[in-house]
Write an enzyme that holds these catalytic residues in place. Structure first.
Site, PDB file in Angstrom:
ATOM      1  N   TYR A 162      41.890  39.884  32.114  1.00 19.46           N
ATOM      2  CA  TYR A 162      40.729  39.430  32.925  1.00 19.46           C
ATOM      3  C   TYR A 162      39.461  39.473  31.710  1.00 19.46           C
ATOM      4  CZ  TYR A 162      36.910  39.578  36.229  1.00 19.46           C
ATOM      5  OH  TYR A 162      35.582  39.857  36.755  1.00 19.46           O
ATOM      6  N   ASP A 180      41.654  35.502  34.535  1.00 22.07           N
ATOM      7  CA  ASP A 180      41.081  35.132  35.128  1.00 22.07           C
ATOM      8  C   ASP A 180      40.230  34.245  33.498  1.00 22.07           C
ATOM      9  OD1 ASP A 180      38.411  34.252  35.111  1.00 22.07           O
ATOM     10  OD2 ASP A 180      38.174  36.073  37.032  1.00 22.07           O
ATOM     11  N   ASN A 201      42.828  36.312  41.396  1.00 26.63           N
ATOM     12  CA  ASN A 201      41.514  36.972  40.791  1.00 26.63           C
ATOM     13  C   ASN A 201      41.057  37.367  42.642  1.00 26.63           C
ATOM     14  OD1 ASN A 201      38.415  38.207  41.198  1.00 26.63           O
ATOM     15  ND2 ASN A 201      38.601  37.718  39.084  1.00 26.63           N
ATOM     16  N   ASN A 251      37.688  33.026  32.159  1.00 27.50           N
ATOM     17  CA  ASN A 251      36.186  33.385  32.482  1.00 27.50           C
ATOM     18  C   ASN A 251      35.677  32.124  31.622  1.00 27.50           C
ATOM     19  OD1 ASN A 251      34.372  35.043  34.817  1.00 27.50           O
ATOM     20  ND2 ASN A 251      35.208  36.314  33.722  1.00 27.50           N
ATOM     21  N   ASP A 254      36.382  34.140  45.529  1.00 32.38           N
ATOM     22  CA  ASP A 254      35.554  33.253  45.686  1.00 32.38           C
ATOM     23  C   ASP A 254      36.405  32.053  44.804  1.00 32.38           C
ATOM     24  OD1 ASP A 254      35.590  35.267  43.675  1.00 32.38           O
ATOM     25  OD2 ASP A 254      33.461  34.829  43.564  1.00 32.38           O
ATOM     26  N   HIS A 255      38.170  33.084  43.898  1.00 35.70           N
ATOM     27  CA  HIS A 255      39.244  32.558  43.220  1.00 35.70           C
ATOM     28  C   HIS A 255      40.688  32.365  44.184  1.00 35.70           C
ATOM     29  CE1 HIS A 255      38.007  33.670  39.262  1.00 35.70           C
ATOM     30  NE2 HIS A 255      37.454  34.203  40.049  1.00 35.70           N
ATOM     31  N   GLU A 304      40.552  41.320  39.155  1.00 39.39           N
ATOM     32  CA  GLU A 304      39.201  42.469  39.987  1.00 39.39           C
ATOM     33  C   GLU A 304      39.335  42.991  40.870  1.00 39.39           C
ATOM     34  OE1 GLU A 304      34.402  40.401  40.180  1.00 39.39           O
ATOM     35  OE2 GLU A 304      36.399  39.389  40.207  1.00 39.39           O
TER      36      GLU A 304
END
Length: 269
Positions: free
Chosen positions: A109, A150, A10, A152, A250-251, A37
């Site tokens: 995603y 990702d 991501n 989530n 942040d990944h 993303e």
């Protein structure tokens, strides 16, 4: 036997983090990459810099958020699907599928779903249901398939540094976790968890409260292998150094390494 490395990342904005992406590709040289993303329209996708780096690519962009792509070293992925069947009204760019190196590879995603309860969480669950339905058909096809992205979803409390402060988050809700387990129950192998066993491993550290500095992470980036590929799993890991770079996503890139049958993989160069 040839080794093939498949990664998911991501990128959290491909335009601003293109140098970091190119640095990672040059250093780690994955064979196949699923990106999420992108936060960029189709025309802003950096196809030329990636080609110069040795990667063919397909992508589905979207302005300001979402967006998925698949990169392949030395070859062009052959697109087989964008978007989930039965969910054609969805306007988000979240699912891209291609044939690469003799495999079906999907960049996923999944919606975040926050705040919950509410329409965003309802959308997350509906999207997940459509993914489960499509994944079942892919698995039953008998083709070698990788679902990478990702998701989530934090599958269990062992996949987060401390669940207490995240109890209301959509990533940990019973409905989210139940769907992830329902997906695995089709026969998919969660490659990272399989490789690491009971060892704690994280793929995401948010920007708040020094979570990176204190290794307060979550495992939400997953690579799921079909029955044909699961026995070929040889290695897996997280390229944590990427998360520690300035202005990082942040990944961190998460990857698996498969041992492929001779002749199955298209040779580069």
């Amino acid at each position: 036997m040839a080794k093939l490395r498949i990664a998911t990342f991501n990128i959290n904005g491909i335009r601003s983090r293109l140098p970091a992406l190119l640095q990672w590709l040059a250093r780690e040289a994955p064979d196949i990459v699923c990106l999420q993303e992108l936060k960029a329209v189709d025309s802003a996708f950096p196809v030329e810099p990636l080609r110069d780096a040795g990667y063919g690519s397909i992508w589905q962009g979207q302005s300001a958020w979402n967006g998925v792509a698949i990169l392949a070293k030395g070859e062009a992925p052959l697109e087989s699907r964008r978007g989930l069947p039965g969910f054609e009204a969805d306007t988000h760019s979240r699912y891209l599928e291609a044939v690469v190196s003799g495999m079906v590879v999907a960049s996923v995603y999944l919606p975040n779903g926050n705040p919950q309860p509410g329409p965003k969480f309802d959308y997350k669950l509906a999207w997940f249901d459509h993914l489960i339905a499509h994944a079942a058909k892919l698995f039953k096809s008998g083709h070698p398939v990788v679902l990478a992205g990702d998701f989530n979803v934090v599958p269990t409390d062992e996949d987060i540094y401390n669940p207490r402060s995240w109890l209301k988050d959509a990533l940990l809700q019973p409905e989210s976790r139940e769907r992830y387990q329902r997906l695995l129950a089709q026969g998919w192998t969660d490659a990272v968890r399989t490789h690491f066993g009971d060892e704690r491993v994280y793929t995401f550290w948010d920007y708040f409260r020094r979570h990176w500095d204190t290794n307060s992470g979550l495992r939400i980036d997953h690579l799921l292998l079909s029955a044909e590929l699961a026995p070929r799993l040889r290695d897996a890991g997280v390229d944590r150094w990427v998360r520690g770079e300035p202005h990082a996503s942040d990944h961190a890139p998460t990857w698996v390494e498969l041992e492929m049958v001779a002749g199955r993989r298209k040779r580069n160069g």
